[in-house]
Design a protein around this motif. Structure first.
Motif, PDB file in Angstrom:
ATOM      1  N   GLU A 137       0.828  -1.197   0.000  1.00 37.92           N
ATOM      2  CA  GLU A 137       0.000   0.000   0.000  1.00 37.92           C
ATOM      3  C   GLU A 137       0.867   1.253   0.000  1.00 37.92           C
ATOM      4  N   THR A 138       0.558   2.166  -0.906  1.00 40.70           N
ATOM      5  CA  THR A 138       1.224   3.458  -0.947  1.00 40.70           C
ATOM      6  C   THR A 138       0.430   4.399  -0.054  1.00 40.70           C
ATOM      7  N   GLY A 139       0.986   4.714   1.108  1.00 43.31           N
ATOM      8  CA  GLY A 139       0.281   5.568   2.049  1.00 43.31           C
ATOM      9  C   GLY A 139       0.986   6.899   2.222  1.00 43.31           C
ATOM     10  N   VAL A 140       0.221   7.970   2.175  1.00 41.52           N
ATOM     11  CA  VAL A 140       0.763   9.312   2.402  1.00 41.52           C
ATOM     12  C   VAL A 140      -0.157  10.020   3.396  1.00 41.52           C
ATOM     13  N   GLY A 141       0.416  10.468   4.491  1.00 37.71           N
ATOM     14  CA  GLY A 141      -0.365  11.167   5.503  1.00 37.71           C
ATOM     15  C   GLY A 141       0.218  12.530   5.798  1.00 37.71           C
ATOM     16  N   VAL A 142      -0.626  13.425   6.265  1.00 39.95           N
ATOM     17  CA  VAL A 142      -0.186  14.745   6.706  1.00 39.95           C
ATOM     18  C   VAL A 142      -0.707  14.943   8.124  1.00 39.95           C
ATOM     19  N   VAL A 143       0.197  15.253   9.030  1.00 37.30           N
ATOM     20  CA  VAL A 143      -0.139  15.394  10.445  1.00 37.30           C
ATOM     21  C   VAL A 143       0.414  16.702  10.971  1.00 37.30           C
ATOM     22  N   ARG A 144      -0.385  17.386  11.781  1.00 41.06           N
ATOM     23  CA  ARG A 144       0.111  18.559  12.505  1.00 41.06           C
ATOM     24  C   ARG A 144       0.065  18.224  13.991  1.00 41.06           C
ATOM     25  N   GLY A 145       1.243  17.979  14.564  1.00 41.50           N
ATOM     26  CA  GLY A 145       1.298  17.563  15.963  1.00 41.50           C
ATOM     27  C   GLY A 145       0.716  16.170  16.130  1.00 41.50           C
ATOM     28  N   THR A 146      -0.420  16.091  16.812  1.00 39.42           N
ATOM     29  CA  THR A 146      -1.140  14.822  16.953  1.00 39.42           C
ATOM     30  C   THR A 146      -2.497  14.876  16.266  1.00 39.42           C
ATOM     31  N   THR A 147      -2.633  15.805  15.331  1.00 47.18           N
ATOM     32  CA  THR A 147      -3.889  15.959  14.595  1.00 47.18           C
ATOM     33  C   THR A 147      -3.723  15.475  13.165  1.00 47.18           C
ATOM     34  N   LEU A 148      -4.555  14.557  12.750  1.00 46.25           N
ATOM     35  CA  LEU A 148      -4.500  14.020  11.393  1.00 46.25           C
ATOM     36  C   LEU A 148      -5.225  14.954  10.436  1.00 46.25           C
ATOM     37  N   LEU A 149      -4.502  15.411   9.421  1.00 48.87           N
ATOM     38  CA  LEU A 149      -5.088  16.300   8.424  1.00 48.87           C
ATOM     39  C   LEU A 149      -5.451  15.569   7.133  1.00 48.87           C
ATOM     40  N   ALA A 150      -4.691  14.528   6.805  1.00 52.44           N
ATOM     41  CA  ALA A 150      -4.959  13.780   5.570  1.00 52.44           C
ATOM     42  C   ALA A 150      -4.353  12.395   5.673  1.00 52.44           C
TER      43      ALA A 150
END
Length: 378
Positions: free
Chosen positions: A16-29
């Protein structure tokens, strides 16, 4: 929240190609492109197919994640990527992409550990991890009990599988039952309609002289396969739902008993369960039941965060930035057998930095990469 580190994470350890965006401990994408359908006809993951799929999906998935998060690449405080463990070719695609983006953006690069990321992702759902955290990680490639006093610098293995991992056993039994691939979800579904006590399958490594925290599912897999074979040779119908339920019960019984024992022995009152098999409904319910009886708080992320994803890599990357952990060097490479005792791969010039080096992140990464001033994003 604006002062917390904004990190993009890339995960390509398997299919699986996974890409995430996180600010601190908050999931944005949390964007995922899966190649599971391409592997289904082979009955398992084919490394070459996975690598090619990652290559094709990488840029579109990164762009989708950034768009979903509503952030510009220039706003990132760092880029994290799974450096290992995993399939070597698949890991190389992710590491190469992360290095390219970090170089172009002039951002620090963090090569992180896949298993440590599976633990850290729970912060996105239940807040900061207790220190220490006891983690039971169960997936197609790993069955591990880990004690993490500090998820960024101190992860200690207590036990691991000595042969087949739990998820691997699910896939193999599903293949014997001709249920397709992947096996975990379909066995979980059929088991709900079966009797978990119908067949007394063995519980591996549960004797008084066996390793307290290690796992073995090879014997169970063989026992189930032979039971099915005997039924078929006798011309009898195989009770698929009862087999699924009894097999599943044997797996989750061992997993939860050993995890609870480790918590008690180490004096830890929290248990975190992660990895793809943590999505299993019976594992979740039995773990909750046994944790309640033992006075242990159970933390399990929602199923989508249990399977491989970029959010977990971004979560660990954000924690690295927040605690001012050293960035990786440009010669970062994939390590298919990266030990869990290495939560991340620091640059050679920073390998001696002591755990606990600074707290509270800074946007001034002077130790990181100064290249890429004139680039595609400037």
């Amino acid at each position: 929240m604006a002062d917390e580190p904004l990190v993009l994470g890339i995960e390509t350890s398997c299919d699986e190609t996974g890409v995430g965006v996180v600010r601190g401990t908050t999931l944005l994408a949390d964007a995922i492109a899966s190649s599971v359908d391409e592997h289904a006809r082979f009955g398992g993951v084919v490394p070459e197919v996975a690598s090619r799929a990652h290559l094709e999906a990488m840029v579109p998935t990164i762009e989708r994640a950034l768009k979903e998060a509503g952030v510009s690449p220039r706003d990132l405080d760092g880029i994290a990527v799974t450096a290992g463990p995993g399939l070597a070719g698949a890991l190389l695609v992710g590491v190469s992409a992360a290095k390219a983006y970090a170089y172009a953006l002039g951002k620090p690069l963090y090569g992180v550990n896949h298993l440590a990321s599976h633990i850290c992702v729970d912060q996105l759902e239940h807040g900061p991890l207790p220190e220490p955290t006891m983690a039971l990680l169960v997936s197609g490639g790993h069955s591990s009990l880990l004690l993490a006093p500090d998820i960024t610098s101190d992860v200690r293995p207590l036990g691991a599988t000595i042969d087949d991992a739990a998820g691997e056993a699910f896939d193999k039994i599903a293949r014997v039952l001709q249920l397709g691939f992947p096996g975990g979800p379909v066995i979980d579904r059929l088991a709900r309609e079966g009797d978990p006590g119908a067949i007394n399958f063995p519980r591996g490594l549960t004797g008084p002289r066996d390793a307290a925290y290690d796992f073995s599912f090879s014997g169970l897999k063989t026992a189930v396969a032979r039971w099915i074979e005997a039924k078929r040779k006798a011309g009898e119908e195989v009770p698929v739902r009862d087999v699924a339920a009894s097999f599943q019960e044997a797996v989750v019984d061992v997993l939860t008993r050993k995890a609870i024992r480790a918590c008690k022995d180490e004096g830890v009152d929290h248990l975190m369960i992660g990895g793809g098999v943590a999505a299993n409904s019976r594992l979740r319910s039995l773990a909750q039941e046994r944790c309640d009886d033992a006075g242990i708080v159970l933390r399990v992320p929602r199923p989508k965060l249990c399977t491989d994803n970029g959010a977990m890599v971004a979560a660990l990357g954000a924690e690295m930035v927040r605690r001012n952990r050293p960035a990786s060097d440009w010669d970062l490479s994939a390590d298919s057998s990266l030990p869990v005792t290495d939560p991340h791969v620091p640059g050679a010039g920073h390998a001696g930095d002591a755990p606990g080096h600074g707290h509270g992140h800074s946007h001034d990464h002077t130790h990181a990469h100064e290249a890429g001033k004139d680039n595609l994003y400037s």
